[in-house]
Every structure is written in C-alpha cells, then in structure tokens.
Design an enzyme around this catalytic site. Structure first.
Site, mmCIF file in Angstrom:
data_model
loop_
_atom_site.group_PDB
_atom_site.id
_atom_site.type_symbol
_atom_site.label_atom_id
_atom_site.label_comp_id
_atom_site.label_asym_id
_atom_site.label_seq_id
_atom_site.Cartn_x
_atom_site.Cartn_y
_atom_site.Cartn_z
ATOM 1 N N SER A 1 35.079 7.909 -33.979
ATOM 2 C CA SER A 1 34.297 8.063 -35.745
ATOM 3 C C SER A 1 33.470 9.427 -35.318
ATOM 4 O O SER A 1 33.446 10.240 -34.091
ATOM 5 C CB SER A 1 33.329 7.137 -35.316
ATOM 6 N N TYR B 1 26.831 1.755 -30.633
ATOM 7 C CA TYR B 1 28.708 1.325 -31.378
ATOM 8 C C TYR B 1 28.534 3.088 -31.256
ATOM 9 O O TYR B 1 29.838 3.634 -30.724
ATOM 10 C CB TYR B 1 28.546 1.700 -33.005
#
Length: 279
Positions: free
Chosen positions: A172, A185
């Site tokens: 990400s 996350y």
C-alpha cells in the site's frame, strides 16, 4: 469522482456501494497472457481481488477465490470467472487461522491441479484517532490477516511453485506514507513490502518471482466499512489525480507480474497510487 458519505458493517458488501465500483466487467479484454496457469487470489470476493480474478480468467487462468464469508460477493466473482470459460474454486474461511491458509493451498492444488500464481491480497483495517482506542485483539487480528497469512500461504505454496511461478503481494501507499488513523494496517503494509523483497531473494534460486503492488486509495467495500462517513466522502481526493482508483485500474499490474512477460521482474514494488510517490 466523489462518493456520498456512507457506512457499512465490516467487511462490507459490493452491492451496497454507491457508486458501484468498476472491476473491469465491461472493459477488460484478455489476450491469453496467463493461458494454462492456475492462480490463488485471496480477498477475491470484491475490490482489487475481484478485478484480479476477472482479469486472470480472461487471460486464460483458472482461479481459486479465497474470501472470509462474503458469499454473495464471492459468487459474483465466480460468475465472471466462469463466463470467461475458466474453472473457479470458492474457498471461504478465515485466513487468520494458519491451518486454513494451508488448507486453501492444498485444495487449490488438489482441485485445480497445480499452482502457478499466488496473490496475497486479503486485508483488514479499521480507523482510530488514538492508539488508546485500538483494542489489543484488533492489533493481533490485523497482523494475523494482513501479514501472518501471507507467511503461512506462501510457505504452504512454495513446494508447489515451479520455475516461472509468481507470488504477488498487496502492499500500500501506506507502507511509507502511513495514515495515523490506520496505524496497525499501515505497519503490516510496510512489513509486506519488506518481506516481498526478502522472499524475492530467498526464492529466486528456484525460479520463483516475488513482487508487491502498492495501491493508493481504491474504491472497495473496505472503505465505507472501516472509515467514518465523512472520510468516505473525501476518500481519494488528496491524490494528484483527485479521485480514488477503481479496482479495474489495479488489475493490469497484477496481470503483468503474473505473466511470463515479467520473467525478469522480481523484488519490485509497483505503485498504482494516482500520483502519490512510493519510495
């Protein structure tokens, strides 16, 4: 593109998204780049995973669809794979369980005959404004789903992967530009970038390629089911392109990395971020 403020219960449903995301249903055209391959894609019921499964099928691959319990979404993914004339295997269950990770790989090989491409894409996130708000159990769960599952799946898959096989991990933009509201996350996504680089070196002598993709903001059920409505409304507006990406805009990178055209691409991290640089 903007989207109205909205909220769902995790893990969310594609049918309830407004606007509906584009997975490439009407736009993706295959050209046989994955003919004869078998791919296992986690988190393939919706979002990036569905777009990848659809594209892989149209490129000639049979697809095993791993997902938690979003059965309606998973059946829709399966429908698109079958419409492309390929075999599909639905594999529900919680990847936080190491034994389920091993079972997913075993069933894929047993029922589809082989394994050529592993896409570690399933992920969990939740927004919090302070570290004190993050439950200990949620921290552990996020690491189990996002990072430990990648380890267990890849470890189980490695003996079945031959020269030319490909492991593709979803990292990400949060890996090096962490959103503080997504602390657990973001930490897992940085670790995924790191483990991908290590695995590329470890598995290279077997002819197995390992790469990661770093998406920016992408419009999927994960967003309204893990973020407050006001954050959903402005989601993606901070990118240079001024909008969130669509799942269909991610899939071509996953296709390239899975294909033999990328035979010398290993240890790479490819940004698909709408203009936000990944270092």
């Amino acid at each position: 593109m903007s989207q109205p403020a909205q909220q769902q219960t995790p893990p969310g449903s594609t049918a309830d998204l407004d606007p509906q995301p584009d997975h490439g249903e009407e736009s993706y055209r295959g050209s046989g780049r994955l003919e004869g391959k078998v791919a296992l894609v986690t988190g393939a019921d919706s979002g990036i995973g569905r777009a990848v499964a659809l594209a892989y099928a149209r490129e000639g691959a049979d697809v095993a669809v791993s997902y938690l319990d979003e059965h309606d979404d998973a059946r829709e993914t399966a429908r698109w794979v079958e419409e492309a004339g390929r075999r599909v295997l639905l594999l529900p269950g919680d990847l936080a369980d190491p034994q389920h990770c091993r079972d997913v790989v075993t069933r894929t090989v047993d029922e589809l005959g082989r394994l050529d491409v592993l896409v570690n894409n399933a992920a969990f996130q939740m927004s919090h404004e302070s570290i004190e708000e993050i439950p200990d159990e949620e921290w552990d769960h996020t690491l189990a789903v996002n990072l430990s599952a990648l380890f267990h799946l890849t470890k189980a898959a490695a003996p079945h992967l031959g020269p030319g096989a490909s492991v593709i991990n979803s990292s990400s933009v949060n890996s090096d530009q962490p959103s503080p509201q997504l602390l657990p996350y973001a930490a897992t996504k940085a670790a995924i970038a790191n483990i991908s680089a290590g695995l590329a070196q470890m598995l290279g002598e077997r002819g197995i390629r390992v790469n990661s993709v770093a998406p920016g903001p992408v419009w999927t059920p994960l967003i309204p089911s893990t973020m407050p409505p006001e954050a959903v409304e402005s989601f993606g507006a901070q990118t240079p392109l001024g909008r969130p990406g669509q799942p269909a805009e991610m899939a071509p990178v996953y296709v390239m990395l899975a294909s033999d055209e990328a035979s010398y691409v290993s240890g790479a991290r490819i940004a698909v971020t709408g203009g936000k640089p990944v270092l």
